[in-house]
Each structure stands twice: as C-alpha cells, then as structure tokens.
Design a protein around this motif. Sequence first.
Motif, PDB file in Angstrom:
ATOM      1  N   LEU A  23       0.724  -1.212  -0.128  1.00  0.00           N
ATOM      2  CA  LEU A  23      -0.446  -0.396  -0.426  1.00  0.00           C
ATOM      3  C   LEU A  23       0.771   1.288   0.057  1.00  0.00           C
ATOM      4  O   LEU A  23       0.764   2.731  -0.610  1.00  0.00           O
ATOM      5  CB  LEU A  23      -0.682   0.256   1.285  1.00  0.00           C
ATOM      6  CG  LEU A  23      -1.315   0.832   1.586  1.00  0.00           C
ATOM      7  CD1 LEU A  23      -3.341   1.422  -0.339  1.00  0.00           C
ATOM      8  CD2 LEU A  23      -2.622   1.440   2.476  1.00  0.00           C
ATOM      9  N   GLY A  24       1.679   1.508   1.159  1.00  0.00           N
ATOM     10  CA  GLY A  24       2.519   2.216   0.739  1.00  0.00           C
ATOM     11  C   GLY A  24       3.572   2.800  -0.122  1.00  0.00           C
ATOM     12  O   GLY A  24       3.109   4.003  -1.074  1.00  0.00           O
ATOM     13  N   ALA A  25       3.487   2.092  -1.140  1.00  0.00           N
ATOM     14  CA  ALA A  25       4.499   2.405  -2.371  1.00  0.00           C
ATOM     15  C   ALA A  25       3.290   2.791  -3.386  1.00  0.00           C
ATOM     16  O   ALA A  25       3.303   3.779  -4.510  1.00  0.00           O
ATOM     17  CB  ALA A  25       4.974   0.808  -3.226  1.00  0.00           C
ATOM     18  N   LYS A  26       1.847   2.217  -3.487  1.00  0.00           N
ATOM     19  CA  LYS A  26       1.346   2.735  -4.328  1.00  0.00           C
ATOM     20  C   LYS A  26       0.680   3.726  -4.232  1.00  0.00           C
ATOM     21  O   LYS A  26       0.447   5.067  -4.839  1.00  0.00           O
ATOM     22  CB  LYS A  26      -0.288   1.748  -4.277  1.00  0.00           C
ATOM     23  CG  LYS A  26      -0.109   0.165  -5.411  1.00  0.00           C
ATOM     24  CD  LYS A  26      -1.069  -0.490  -4.808  1.00  0.00           C
ATOM     25  CE  LYS A  26      -0.940  -2.160  -5.784  1.00  0.00           C
ATOM     26  NZ  LYS A  26      -2.369  -2.464  -5.771  1.00  0.00           N
ATOM     27  N   LEU A  27       0.667   4.626  -2.736  1.00  0.00           N
ATOM     28  CA  LEU A  27      -0.033   5.831  -2.297  1.00  0.00           C
ATOM     29  C   LEU A  27       1.725   6.207  -2.278  1.00  0.00           C
ATOM     30  O   LEU A  27       1.166   7.590  -2.910  1.00  0.00           O
ATOM     31  CB  LEU A  27      -0.443   5.224  -0.600  1.00  0.00           C
ATOM     32  CG  LEU A  27      -1.627   4.878  -0.316  1.00  0.00           C
ATOM     33  CD1 LEU A  27      -1.409   5.103   1.050  1.00  0.00           C
ATOM     34  CD2 LEU A  27      -2.537   5.449  -0.789  1.00  0.00           C
TER      35      LEU A  27
END
Length: 433
Positions: free
Chosen positions: A249-253
Amino acid sequence: MSLPELLLAGFLLLSVLGALLLSLPIAAEQPLNWHQALFTATSAVTVTGLGVVDTSSLSLFGQLVVLGLIQVGGLGFMTCAAMMMVLLGMRLPLYQKRLISESLEHTSFAELAQMVRLVVGFALATELAGTLLLSLVWMPEHGVAAGLWISAFHAISAFNNAGFSLWPDSLAREVADPLVNGVISLLFIVGGLGFVVIAELANWRPGRGLSLHARITLHASGGLILAAMACVLLFEWDNPATLGGLEGLGAKLQAAWFQAVTPRTAGFNTLDIGAMTTPSALLTMLWMFIGAGSGSTASGIKVTTFMVLLLVARAFLKGQARPVAFGRSLSARTVMEAVAVALAGMLLVFGCLLALTITEPGQDFLGLAFESVSAFATVGLSRGVTAELSASGQLVLIATMLLGRVGPISLGYLLATRKTESLRFAEGRVHVG
C-alpha cells in the motif's frame, strides 16, 4: 522593442546559444544534429523537460549546459541580470525594473531589489537543501562525487519545475523511496507556488492575514493535488502497468501522490505515463493545462486563473453581480484577464495539435494531444511521442514551448498597459450559452 518582445528575444537567444553548445562534439556521446540540440536547449531554458535525446547520453559538459539553462530559465534571465546589478551596487534602469516587475507578477518598483534578492537567495538555499537531502540516498549508492552531482542536478531540475532527469526512466526506479519522493515533490511544489506567495509566507507573522492571491493559490493548490491523487488511485489501482504492478500500500500511495503533483508542470514521473489509462491521461492533461502559481518557475494558465473562472461560473449560477472569494469580490479586470489567458492557452494548444496532426499523420491522436498540452504548460511529461517526431514536429513543439513560457507574461503585460478608453459605446446584447 516592447517588454514581451524583449522576453521572447532573450529566451530565443538563450535557446540558440544552448543549441550551439550542445551541438559541440564534447556535449554528447553521439553528436546531436541541429534540431535535436535546439529542441533540448529550448526545453531546458523554458524548463519543460520534453526530450528527443536522453539526458544520460549527454557528457558532463552537455549536462552542465542543460542545468545552466534550467537555472537561468527557471529564475528568469532578467531576474538573474538584475541580481548581478544589485550585488554590484548598481541602480536598476527603469526599463529593466518594468521587465522584472512583469516576470514577478507586477511587484512594485520599490520592492524589486528586495524581491530579486529573495528570489535568488531562496532558490539557491532550497536547491542546496534538496541536494543535501537527496545525497543521503544517492551518495551511498553512486559514490560521493557522482552522488552529489546526481542530487544537485535533480534538486535544481525539481525546484525549477524542469523535469529533466539523468535516467531514461525519469524517477521510476525510486517509486517506493519515501525520501526521494518527498524531497523531489516538495521542491517542485515550493517552486510552483510563485515567488510573490513565497515572499508573503516568509514575512508572515501570527495575527497577520494572507492576501487574497496567496489564499486562493494555497487552497486551490491543495484541493487540486488531493483531487488528482484520488483520480490516480481510482483509475490506476488495478492497472498492472502502473499502480497495479507495485507491491504494498505504501508504494501505491507514494506513486499516486507523486503522479498527482507532477503534472503541475514538474515533469518527473515514477509511473510509465504511456501505460496510464485514457481517463488518467485526460485528467493529467487538465492538471498540466491549469499549471501552478503565478510568478513561479511553472507555466500553464495558472491555478489562480482557473479558480477565477470557477468563481465566475459560481457567481453566474447564484445570480451574484461579481465573483466572491474569502469575503472579497473580484474586479471585472481580473475576470477579463482570466478569460483572456485561458482562451489564449486553449488556442495555442489547439494550434499546436493541429500542426502536429499535419506533420505527424501516423501518430496516435491522444499522444499528440498530450504532447501539445505538455509543451504549452512546459511540463515535460510524455507518452513517448516526442522522441519519434519529425524535424517539423519538433519545431512545432519548440515554438509552443517558447510561447507557453513567454505568452502568459506577454498577455499580462498587454492587459496591464492597455489604454484608458476615451469613448464609451452604448451597450449591446449578445445571447450566449
């Protein structure tokens, strides 16, 4: 020669000088031909970032030329000249004060010397801070000398909203690095606020309110960024070539955040622009067309222009005599300026796209439209079409980049210096809508 003509002549001269330097054998591994050199120089001095050759293929000398053009083009060549005169204790000539005043959105003459010092000092300090922060990531990876150079190049390019990178894939390799994403995005957001807003924030004290211009710029910028990020998440979440191909999720955000702020004329990308869905591409074109703050290193019609148009539409729908924002009404002159700037931008984009459909008949229409908006707004984001353009197509984009950079200033000058009407005509009625 009028002020707009002086500005255009200055950018043209810098483009030609840059092209001459980039065409030297020592500037690249494979010598650039004349239109490649001219395109690269114009893209740098107009802080666009579109490229027909990879910056990584240039030698250190060639990269230094590009970086110098970015710095001069971002801060404004007349601003740099005025700063040199101030440092030497020379008084600014009246014509030069007027020219600097135009480039800094009509700052009063009495404040010019202070403003120029602030512009250059703040820019250099911000670029130095960005270089030091980025070096924490890139020095351990590339060594001290190479790491510092990579950090300085990207910091200067980011603050000036140029979008030039030393890697063919821009910053795609750093898509999940929070420090690189944070520093680069902060640099081009700050550079895109506008020097007048920066000066106001620098002098702000508790209890002192911000001007209407600063409040509209800050609120609208924040709202546009959040809206753009939501759209990227919505349309790219399941796209395996963009967000769908990232883990966690962190990379996508982070990728969604970066792709939301970069169309505001920054030009860097951590996702493959050519692989984005059609809705994302269309919305990115809208963000690019709007651009960032007035008097900034960025272009586009400017976020304040866009907001004035929205406020006019809201006032009409609510039956108000004048558009209102934060308890202040906007003058008829402000409305006319916003309409003129937006219409001029639309016509320039249309003209560029029309010319490209003639010179590049086999190219994808969406790609040509995307490139046209990117050139006008001096963004630099590309769907991979620029490098495939013919010499004629490259000349079309060169003209669009120059006009996109100088045009809003020139139009502002014409609006600011219009003559007082000595004769008023009876009003007539025209049905619209």
